[in-house]
Enzyme design. Sequence first.
Site, PDB file in Angstrom:
ATOM      1  N   GLU A 484       0.812  -1.219   0.000  1.00  0.00           N
ATOM      2  CA  GLU A 484       0.000   0.000   0.000  1.00  0.00           C
ATOM      3  C   GLU A 484       0.847   1.272   0.000  1.00  0.00           C
ATOM      4  OE1 GLU A 484      -3.259  -0.230   2.920  1.00  0.00           O
ATOM      5  OE2 GLU A 484      -2.745  -2.355   3.118  1.00  0.00           O
ATOM      6  N   GLU A 800       2.914  -7.411  10.000  1.00  0.00           N
ATOM      7  CA  GLU A 800       1.560  -6.862   9.963  1.00  0.00           C
ATOM      8  C   GLU A 800       0.641  -7.597  10.932  1.00  0.00           C
ATOM      9  OE1 GLU A 800      -1.947  -5.980   6.639  1.00  0.00           O
ATOM     10  OE2 GLU A 800      -0.248  -7.264   6.125  1.00  0.00           O
TER      11      GLU A 800
END
Length: 926
Positions: A484, A800
């Site tokens: 992202e 993450e």
Amino acid sequence: MPLLLTDLRADHLTDPLALRRTTPRLTWRLRADGTASAAAAHRIRIVGAHGEAVHDTGWIESSDTALEPEGFAGEHGAEYRWHLEVRADDQSVAEASAGFGIGLADWDAPWAEPVQERVLAEGPLTLGPEAFAPAEDAAPLGERLHPPRHLRQEFALPAAPVSARLRITSQGVHQPSLNGLPAGDGLLAPGYESYQHEISVMTHDVTALLREGPNVLGVILGDGWYAGRISILGRSAQYGDVLRASWRLEVDLPDGTRRVIRPDASVRSSRGAIDWSDIFIGERHDARAAVPGWDAPTDDAAAFAEWTPCALVPVEVPLVPFVGEPIRRVRELPAQRILTTPAGETVIDFGQVMAGRVRMRVRGERGTVVRLEHAEVVDAEGNFLNNILGVNKDQADEYVLAGNEAGEEWEPLFTFHGFRYVRLIGYPGSPAPEDFTAVVIANDLEQTASFSSSHARLDRLVENTVWSQRSNFLAVPTDCPQRERAGWTGDLQIFAPTAATLMGVAAFLERWLGNVRIDQAAHDGVVPIIVPMPPAMDDPDLPNAGLGDIRDAAGWSDAITIAPWELYRHYGDPRFLRDNLDAMRAWVEHQTAGAAAALPAGLDPATLSEERLARQRLLWNGRMNFGDWLAPSTLDGSRPDAEGLDGFGAIMLAPQLTAELTGPLFQIRSLDLYAASAEALGDTAIAAQARTQAAAVRAAFAAEYVGDDGRIGPDLQGIAVLALAFDAVPAEVRPRVVERLVELVHEAGIHLDTGFVSVPFLLDVLWDEGHADLARALLVQDTAPSWLYEVDHGATTIWEAWRAVHEDGTVERMSMNHYAFGCVVDWMMRRLAGIEAVEPGYRRTRIAPDLDGVLDHCRAHVDAPAGRIAVDWWRDGATAELTVELPLGVEADVALAPGWILDGSAALTPGTRTLRATRTEESTAS
């Protein structure tokens, strides 16, 4: 001993050429060999570029080491020197000087727009399955992408300059050069920002690059974030589909005249050796098409006759000075090994997950194509695994050899990747590790803290956090450097205390907060969940464009109150509050209005008592937000309400269970920080009003959600943690809430079950409520979910998700480089090493080492605004030795746990002291 002056800075930067403010904050550090007398007064004289006196503060009786010179406002485009004198109380005077410049306020140069193929607008418009499954029938990259443009401007000078500055910006990213040499060492300029609102101008000192006679300015233009594929959608041309550059080359000549060179009809352009380049996809360079000398003077008048003229286009977006450290090459890592995987592929292992690209040396036949594919992991069998899914997330570079017999060296220009491993395809001959270097790129931020201890795995956890910050503080504070690369506001606010401790982030985050305010103003007071907000994710008419109905979110949008406060606490710079106070006000007013306008789903106002309806109208709980995002028990199926949920359903369970509570909890947090910020700036009326509002929201929250048995809402660790951390629990119920939290931790097998926004507060809450042993146990827990599980499973950055790699080695297709959960390092520095700011800027500090914990030794330091604060302590049974170093301008109090007796004064003044302590009670270490 005489004072020494060091680290003279303007707006947190060393000798900046183009500040945005006309009155900078000037700071310095004091140092002395041995014991020095304290500073008693200071004086600053500011002179212009030719030595003319501009401003004199006179002697100011103060020991402060920072000043905004009252009455001074620099001229736009001017440069200054400032001379500092500091007088000690023994009347000795120390002197030092530094420089700063003020950027331009008005821009008078046009865009140079080269002839080019418009960037193809492609990629998903909604966040559905298609965003994670690239189309199999996609056209080849050569048909979808276009080559960067090379711009060339020739000009002549009557003499070599005495000074020259190149101010340059672009729609797209640019790489400037003069006479064949790079102008500056920055990369991917001007970075990523809210381009539709303003674009930053880079300023370079290019005096040494210019000469008498013919000169050439060269500029390479690439898509970058402006036109390239960005965000989780991977969509291109979100800000524009045409690349442009604008510049002012300001040349001061020996005769006292100034010549300013702007884009004009002489600028010509062509393509070069790069076939295509994309910030996400990668880059292809065909060395056979190189144009030697394209950015240098030549005697061959026909050499560039076929290059096409550029159009001159008015600049309509505001251009502002770039403030902060540019993106640079900050580290180089040699290849650790070259593997032949079980699948028979050649894979280079650099030993560290990072953001950057590879510099390669190669020799082979002309036309040979070498391909480098990047990933962060190998799978359980040791095979290369592309762990990042999504459209246009290729992370692959190609190099076409020119066939030079002496060999060739190449590094991509306008792309970067998140990786540790590189799959090598088509390399001629046998690759050797010395032929490959990983070039780490990031905004060039100084590392300002260290931590080493008797616990090697905790040391690795800190190192992993530093690497994740380095990888993600790149242009903007991003969530990850591959999938992202987006400025998620929640990630930053969670990590802000650790970020400010580990690196010099003041200017970097000041620039980003400016973009937050710009985007907030464009959204009528709403702070977006991503800043800059990618336009393709900001269309209210597109379903899921902003993750369903979530366009502002508790714990994300509150970054506008939390981040400035944390920066103020660390740096002691009130401008972080002053610049953002109106934005804080707009945000809490939005929360207040939202609370009055909407009730939680399922509540019918007609069925509520007047008293309860009034309470509900105080609580910002009527819109879906991310809640305590990714709470582990909502993902692993262990909760009854999680049974049978698919992947997306499990991800959305935490929001469904907790969003109604995180909304008002962060509403309280923002009101508290708004009040504290106003009070710090001297506005007691605003502070009182905000505190009154916060008290009303607290009371309403407690009445609606806090049970007499200590359970709150869905009875999750994270909600209890937030309610305790934000003082949203009545005093009479608080012990039972704490007891229930402890029970929940034990029910989870001494594991955390806190989600995204509550993780930063878990260990502090337990510690402050008398359960330090449980906080320590959670820190050193080594089965998932835990920090040390990642370390034990080979992590070199922060993952993450807690189980990104399973016990059997199975790898999830997700990011291995998200800094957010590294927020625990702030806690480790304060609670284990024992360095904690009591007053903003560490002017008063608490030294409180954890002598009853899991460490026998810890050495750590923090570079505070006044200088280095360091501790080095050892514990041996019932005795301990503590060495503390304090800079001039900082005082500290030593606070040991009950049962420890200090052999000297607990009040410390500047200098280095070694203290001893003895334990009179049994350790509480778990």
